[in-house]
Motif scaffolding. Structure first.
Motif, short mmCIF file in Angstrom:
data_model
loop_
_atom_site.label_atom_id
_atom_site.label_comp_id
_atom_site.label_asym_id
_atom_site.label_seq_id
_atom_site.Cartn_x
_atom_site.Cartn_y
_atom_site.Cartn_z
N GLY A 9 0.79 -1.23 0.00
CA GLY A 9 0.00 0.00 0.00
C GLY A 9 0.81 1.27 0.00
O GLY A 9 0.24 2.37 0.01
N VAL A 45 -1.30 0.88 -9.37
CA VAL A 45 -2.54 1.64 -9.28
C VAL A 45 -2.57 2.67 -10.40
O VAL A 45 -1.65 3.48 -10.55
CB VAL A 45 -2.68 2.35 -7.92
N ALA A 52 -5.06 7.36 -10.20
CA ALA A 52 -4.94 8.02 -8.90
C ALA A 52 -4.54 9.49 -9.07
O ALA A 52 -3.80 9.84 -9.99
CB ALA A 52 -3.92 7.32 -8.04
N SER A 68 -4.79 11.46 -5.59
CA SER A 68 -4.38 11.34 -4.19
C SER A 68 -4.05 9.87 -3.90
O SER A 68 -4.83 8.99 -4.22
CB SER A 68 -5.49 11.82 -3.26
N SER A 123 -3.85 8.60 -0.91
CA SER A 123 -4.57 8.14 0.28
C SER A 123 -6.09 8.11 0.12
O SER A 123 -6.76 7.32 0.78
CB SER A 123 -4.21 9.03 1.48
N ALA A 124 -6.63 8.96 -0.74
CA ALA A 124 -8.08 9.07 -0.86
C ALA A 124 -8.67 7.84 -1.56
O ALA A 124 -8.04 7.22 -2.41
CB ALA A 124 -8.45 10.33 -1.63
N ASP A 125 -9.88 7.52 -1.19
CA ASP A 125 -10.60 6.40 -1.80
C ASP A 125 -11.29 6.90 -3.07
O ASP A 125 -12.51 7.08 -3.11
CB ASP A 125 -11.61 5.83 -0.80
N GLU A 126 -10.50 7.10 -4.12
CA GLU A 126 -11.03 7.66 -5.37
C GLU A 126 -11.66 6.56 -6.22
O GLU A 126 -11.04 5.51 -6.43
CB GLU A 126 -9.89 8.35 -6.14
N ASP A 127 -12.86 6.82 -6.73
CA ASP A 127 -13.52 5.79 -7.54
C ASP A 127 -12.91 5.68 -8.93
O ASP A 127 -13.29 4.81 -9.72
CB ASP A 127 -15.03 6.05 -7.62
N LYS A 150 -9.75 5.00 -9.35
CA LYS A 150 -8.58 4.13 -9.24
C LYS A 150 -8.88 2.71 -9.74
O LYS A 150 -9.95 2.17 -9.51
CB LYS A 150 -8.11 4.05 -7.78
N THR A 182 -6.75 -0.96 -9.56
CA THR A 182 -5.59 -1.61 -8.94
C THR A 182 -5.35 -2.97 -9.58
O THR A 182 -6.29 -3.74 -9.79
CB THR A 182 -5.80 -1.76 -7.43
#
Length: 250
Positions: free
Chosen positions: A44, A75, A78, A80, A82-86, A88, A90
């Motif tokens: 991570g 990833v 992206a 950010s 750290s942000a939970d961006e939709d 992204k 992976t």
């Protein structure tokens, strides 16, 4: 106190050696304005950059994968970290192909291709980047080039959360080939670039160097971040067309 300072300096040096390059004195990129950018991560944590060149292939630097895949993921999409961006996506890495002539002592032939576990879905935040092929002219001295990454923003190891970008200039080959710079370690497969106080630093390795919107180089290595004596080094992509084509048939 002296031993504490020495330990701190050694830690920073170790981090620099492991991760290679990052953005100093750049600016935050507009979100998803560089949709080809890849973050190569382990557990991570961002380690290196890369860029999408085909639906299932990311180009990066060999020194980012000296131990192979090593449990890393890639990833895309992206901005950010750290942000939970939709946006992204992976991916596991099916295989990594480092150039067979990579020289880890001087970072010659520092180019790698990572095959994703599935094709990337193209969106506004995930797109392929065109790269220079054999016969393409290299940008000349003082030409403006661009780079981007999530690497350190200073020599103390400050890490950005959001993608940074930078416009710099190509430095003449005669300068980077001087004995006070890289000397004979500056090979025909490298280009160097920076501006006063602006440079790549630890964590940007593997990201693209762009000229007129085309990837012409891969962020590789350098001296102390921001050093005028040793500008950042970039692998010249057009020297590897045959190897890239052969590798991507696997």
């Amino acid at each position: 106190m002296d031993s504490v300072k020495l330990l701190f300096a050694s830690t920073i040096l170790c981090l620099w050696i492991i991760t290679g390059e990052s953005i100093m004195n750049g600016d935050e990129a507009a979100p998803h304005s560089r949709p080809y950018m890849a973050s190569i991560q382990k557990n991570g944590n961002h380690e290196c950059g890369g860029f999408l060149i085909a639906s299932q292939w990311v180009m990066s630097a060999s020194h980012c994968f000296q131990d192979g895949v090593g449990g890393r993921k890639i990833v895309l999409g992206a901005h950010s970290l750290s942000a939970d961006e939709d946006t992204k996506q992976t991916f596991d890495i099916v295989a990594v192909y480092n150039h067979p002539d990579f020289n880890k002592a001087i970072y010659d032939n520092d180019i790698s291709l990572a095959k994703l576990s599935r094709p990337a879905v193209e969106t506004d935040a995930v797109k392929q980047l065109k790269y220079a092929r054999e016969g393409a002219a290299d940008p000349q001295e003082d030409a403006e080039v661009e780079t981007a990454g999530w690497g350190f923003t200073d020599n103390l190891g400050s890490k950005p959360d959001k993608l940074q970008e930078l416009s710099i200039a190509v430095v003449g080959r005669h300068i980077c080939g001087r004995s006070r710079s890289y000397g004979p370690n500056f090979t025909k497969n490298m280009i160097c670039a920076n501006k006063r106080g602006q440079d790549t630093c630890a964590g940007d390795s593997g990201g693209p160097l762009l000229y007129k919107g085309i990837a012409v180089g891969i962020t590789s290595n350098g001296g102390k971040c921001g050093s005028s004596r040793k500008p950042g080094l970039y692998t010249i992509i057009s020297h590897y067309t045959q190897w890239i084509d052969q590798t991507m048939t696997q």
